[in-house]
Design a protein around this motif. Structure first.
Motif: not given
Length: 202
Positions: A164-189
Motif C-alpha cells: 500500500k505504498s502508492e508513491e513507491g509503486a508509482l516510482s517503480a512502475y514509471e521507471k520500468a515503463v520508461a525503460i520498456n514501454p511495452h509492458l501492458p499490465s505494468v502500464k495499465a496499473r
C-alpha cells in the motif's frame, strides 16, 4: 524481477532442504569454479543497442523479440556452472520448490556476486513466498548492477503496491515503463494509480 505476465503471488512456507547428491554437486562446483566469474551478462555491450531499439520501436511483436534477446543476455553468466545452477533454480521455482530454488540462487550469488540475474531470481522467489522486505533488498542489488532491469522494477512496483505504498509503486512502475514501454499490465496499473492519485488531489 518478474517478466511481464508472471505476476501471480504464491504464499507458501518453506524449509531449506536438499538431497545429499545435489548438495555434493554444489560443493564440488563451488570448489572448482568459485573464483572464476565471467564478464558478460548485464555488462554485455549489445544491451545498449537492444535497449535503444526497445524504447524506439512501436511494433509490439518486434518489441517482444528484443525483450527476449535482453532476457537471454541477462540470463547468461558466461560460466557453465552458474548457468546450470540458474536453469535448475528456475526449474525448481516453476515447480513451486522454492526452498531449493533459493538455495541454488544463493549459491549463484556466492559464486558470482556481480551477476545481476542471480539476485533478481532470488528476489523473485522471495516475492513469491511473501518475503517482501528481503525481496526488496535483492531487487536493490539487482538494480545496482543493472539499473535498466525493467523486470526488477516491475516486481518492485508490485511489492510496493501490495504494501500500500502508492508513491513507491508509482516510482517503480514509471521507471520500468520508461525503460520498456511495452509492458501492458505494468502500464495499465500505472495509469490506474495515476488516476487514483489525481482523484485524491481534487
Amino acid at each position: 524481477m518478474l517478466s511481464d505476465g508472471a505476476t501471480k503471488i504464491i504464499e507458501l512456507r518453506y524449509t531449506c532442504h536438499m538431497g545429499r547428491r545435489f548438495l555434493k554437486f554444489l560443493l564440488i562446483a563451488g570448489l572448482l569454479f568459485w573464483g572464476n566469474p565471467a564478464f558478460a551478462r548485464q555488462d554485455d555491450p549489445k544491451l545498449d543497442d537492444l535497449f535503444g531499439q526497445l524504447s524506439e520501436t512501436k511494433d509490439i511483436d518486434k518489441a517482444k523479440v528484443i525483450e527476449g534477446s535482453i532476457w537471454k543476455i541477462w540470463l547468461t553468466s558466461g560460466s557453465d556452472t552458474v548457468d546450470f545452477l540458474m536453469l535448475q533454480g528456475i526449474s525448481y521455482m516453476s515447480q513451486g520448490q522454492f526452498a531449493k530454488a533459493i538455495t541454488l540462487f544463493s549459491t549463484v550469488i556466492k559464486i558470482d556476486p556481480e551477476f545481476s540475474e542471480g539476485w533478481n531470481k532470488r528476489a523473485t522467489v522471495l516475492f513469491l513466498i511473501g518475503e517482501y522486505d528481503s525481496s526488496i533488498e535483492d531487487i536493490g542489488r539487482t538494480l545496482e548492477l543493472e539499473p535498466r532491469h525493467f523486470g526488477a522494477l516491475s516486481g518492485l512496483g508490485q511489492i510496493y503496491d501490495l504494501k500500500k505504498s502508492e508513491e513507491g509503486a508509482l516510482s517503480a512502475y514509471e521507471k520500468a515503463v520508461a525503460i520498456n514501454p511495452h509492458l501492458p499490465s505494468v502500464k495499465a496499473r500505472l495509469d490506474q494509480l495515476i488516476i487514483e492519485r489525481d482523484k485524491k488531489r481534487i
